[in-house]
Motif scaffolding. Structure first.
Motif, short mmCIF file in Angstrom:
data_model
loop_
_atom_site.label_atom_id
_atom_site.label_comp_id
_atom_site.label_asym_id
_atom_site.label_seq_id
_atom_site.Cartn_x
_atom_site.Cartn_y
_atom_site.Cartn_z
N VAL A 78 -11.73 6.84 10.62
CA VAL A 78 -12.16 5.56 10.68
C VAL A 78 -12.75 4.95 12.00
O VAL A 78 -11.46 4.76 12.56
N ASP A 93 -12.36 3.29 14.80
CA ASP A 93 -11.87 1.88 14.95
C ASP A 93 -12.20 1.30 16.41
O ASP A 93 -11.95 -0.28 16.88
N TYR A 125 -5.50 4.38 -6.15
CA TYR A 125 -6.29 5.37 -6.03
C TYR A 125 -7.99 4.65 -6.65
O TYR A 125 -9.03 4.62 -6.76
N LEU A 184 0.80 -1.58 -0.02
CA LEU A 184 -0.17 -0.07 0.01
C LEU A 184 0.50 0.83 0.27
O LEU A 184 0.38 2.15 -0.35
N CYS A 199 -9.06 1.61 -4.62
CA CYS A 199 -10.17 2.39 -3.81
C CYS A 199 -11.38 2.76 -3.90
O CYS A 199 -12.63 2.52 -3.39
N LYS A 200 -11.67 3.45 -5.40
CA LYS A 200 -12.97 3.91 -5.65
C LYS A 200 -13.76 2.36 -5.84
O LYS A 200 -14.98 2.52 -6.20
N GLU A 201 -12.83 1.05 -7.01
CA GLU A 201 -13.73 -0.05 -6.87
C GLU A 201 -13.78 -0.60 -6.25
O GLU A 201 -15.06 -1.13 -5.59
N VAL A 202 -13.48 -0.65 -4.44
CA VAL A 202 -14.56 -1.27 -3.53
C VAL A 202 -14.92 0.02 -2.60
O VAL A 202 -15.06 -0.01 -1.62
N LYS A 203 -15.05 1.16 -2.31
CA LYS A 203 -15.82 2.13 -2.22
C LYS A 203 -14.96 2.34 -0.77
O LYS A 203 -16.09 2.73 -0.24
N VAL A 204 -13.79 3.06 -0.15
CA VAL A 204 -13.04 2.89 0.08
C VAL A 204 -13.61 4.79 0.19
O VAL A 204 -13.16 5.30 -0.38
N ASN A 205 -13.80 4.78 2.61
CA ASN A 205 -14.03 6.20 2.66
C ASN A 205 -12.45 6.72 2.54
O ASN A 205 -11.88 6.24 3.21
N TYR A 206 -12.73 7.94 2.68
CA TYR A 206 -11.34 8.62 2.59
C TYR A 206 -11.10 9.64 4.39
O TYR A 206 -10.26 9.41 5.08
#
Length: 263
Positions: A31, A33, A18, A9, A21-28
Motif C-alpha cells: 500500500v 501510504d 483471511y 491482528l 480480509c476477504k469480506e472487506v476486500k483487502v488487497n495483499y
C-alpha cells in the motif's frame, strides 16, 4: 487502541484473519501510504542490487508434449521433433514471413541448442523481469540479468520451463531431482555449481561475478545477460535482442501471442 488492534491482528487465527480480509476486500499488495512506501517498492529499494532472472522457456510450456496420456499416438517427446519438424512448426507458429528470420536469429543467440527449442521460447523482450530491470534502472538501481538455458535431459530433452525449474541450480541441489537430470548428471552438477556460486557471491558482495565468470550489470542499451548453459556459459551483450524483436513483430502480425507450437 492501536496497540490492541495490532495485538489482535498478530495473534488471531489465520483462518479468521483471511476470512475477514476477504469480506472487506483487502488487497495483499503493498500500500502506497506516503510514509513507509512513498512512490513504489522499486524506489525504496533502489540501493539494493537485484538479479532479474529468467529461464529459456519462461512464460511458455512444453508440458503438452510430454507423455501425460497413455495414448501413444498423442505422445511427442521433444526428442521426436526433428529439425524439419521444428521448421514446419515454427512456420505455423510465427508465419512464413518471420519464421526463417527467427530461426536464424535463434541459431545465432543459442548456437548449440537443438532447433526444437525455438518452439518454446518465452519472450524475454517484454516479460516482467526485463520490465522490473528497466524500472530499477530508472530509480538508479543496479540490476543483473540472466537466463538459465540448461536443457533438462528428461523426455529426450526439454527447455527449462517456468515455475521453479531453475531452483535446483541456484541452490545447488540438483541431486534432489534425479529424474530431471538422469543421464546428464555431470553437466547438471557443474551447472548447479556455477549458478550457486554466482548467487553466493551476490549474497556476500552484491555482485554475482565469480573468479570464473564476470557478470556485468544490466543496461537498457547492452541488455547484458549472463547465460547459464551447459553448452557455453558467459555474460553476453544483446545476444537475443534481434531474436525477440522478431518474435514480437511476428506476434503482432499474427494478431497477438503466437502461443506454443506443440501439435
Amino acid at each position: 487502541e492501536e496497540d490492541k488492534v495490532v495485538e489482535t491482528l498478530t495473534t488471531m487465527p489465520y483462518d479468521e484473519l483471511y476470512t475477514a480480509c476477504k469480506e472487506v476486500k483487502v488487497n495483499y499488495a503493498p500500500v502506497f501510504d506516503g510514509d513507509y512506501i512513498t512512490t513504489g517498492t522499486f524506489d525504496i529499494s533502489a540501493d539494493i542490487p537485484l538479479i532479474a532472472s529468467n529461464v529459456l522457456g519462461e512464460f511458455s510450456t512444453n508440458y503438452s508434449i510430454v507423455p501425460y496420456s497413455a495414448d501413444k499416438e498423442t505422445f511427442y517427446a521433444d526428442s521426436n521433433i526433428t529439425d524439419e519438424d521444428a521448421v514446419q512448426r515454427a512456420t505455423e507458429k510465427f508465419g512464413e514471413e518471420y519464421a526463417p528470420q527467427i530461426i536464424e536469429a535463434f541459431k545465432s543467440a543459442y548456437p548449440n541448442h537443438p532447433l526444437r527449442d525455438v518452439l518454446y521460447l518465452g519472450n524475454r523482450l517484454n516479460n516482467s523481469m526485463i520490465k522490473i530491470a528497466n524500472a530499477m534502472l530508472s530509480y538508479g538501481g543496479t540490476v543483473y540479468n540472466d537466463v538459465l538455458a540448461y536443457d533438462y535431459p528428461m523426455y529426450g530433452g526439454i527447455v527449462p520451463i517456468h515455475t521453479a525449474s531453475s531452483i535446483p541450480f541456484w541452490f545447488n541441489n540438483a541431486h534432489l531431482v534425479p529424474e530431471f537430470i538422469a543421464g546428464d548428471e555431470v553437466n547438471a552438477y557443474k551447472q548447479a555449481e556455477v549458478v550457486s556460486c554466482a548467487l553466493s557471491a551476490f549474497a556476500h558482495t552484491g555482485n554475482p561475478s565469480t573468479e570464473e565468470y564476470e557478470w556485468l550489470p544490466y543496461t537498457e542499451e547492452g541488455r547484458e545477460c549472463m547465460v547459464f548453459d551447459a553448452y557455453e556459459t558467459g555474460c553476453r551483450t544483446n545476444h537475443d535482442k534481434e531474436l525477440f524483436e522478431l518474435i514480437t513483430a511476428a506476434n503482432e502480425a499474427n494478431g497477438g501471442s503466437s502461443g506454443n507450437a506443440s501439435k
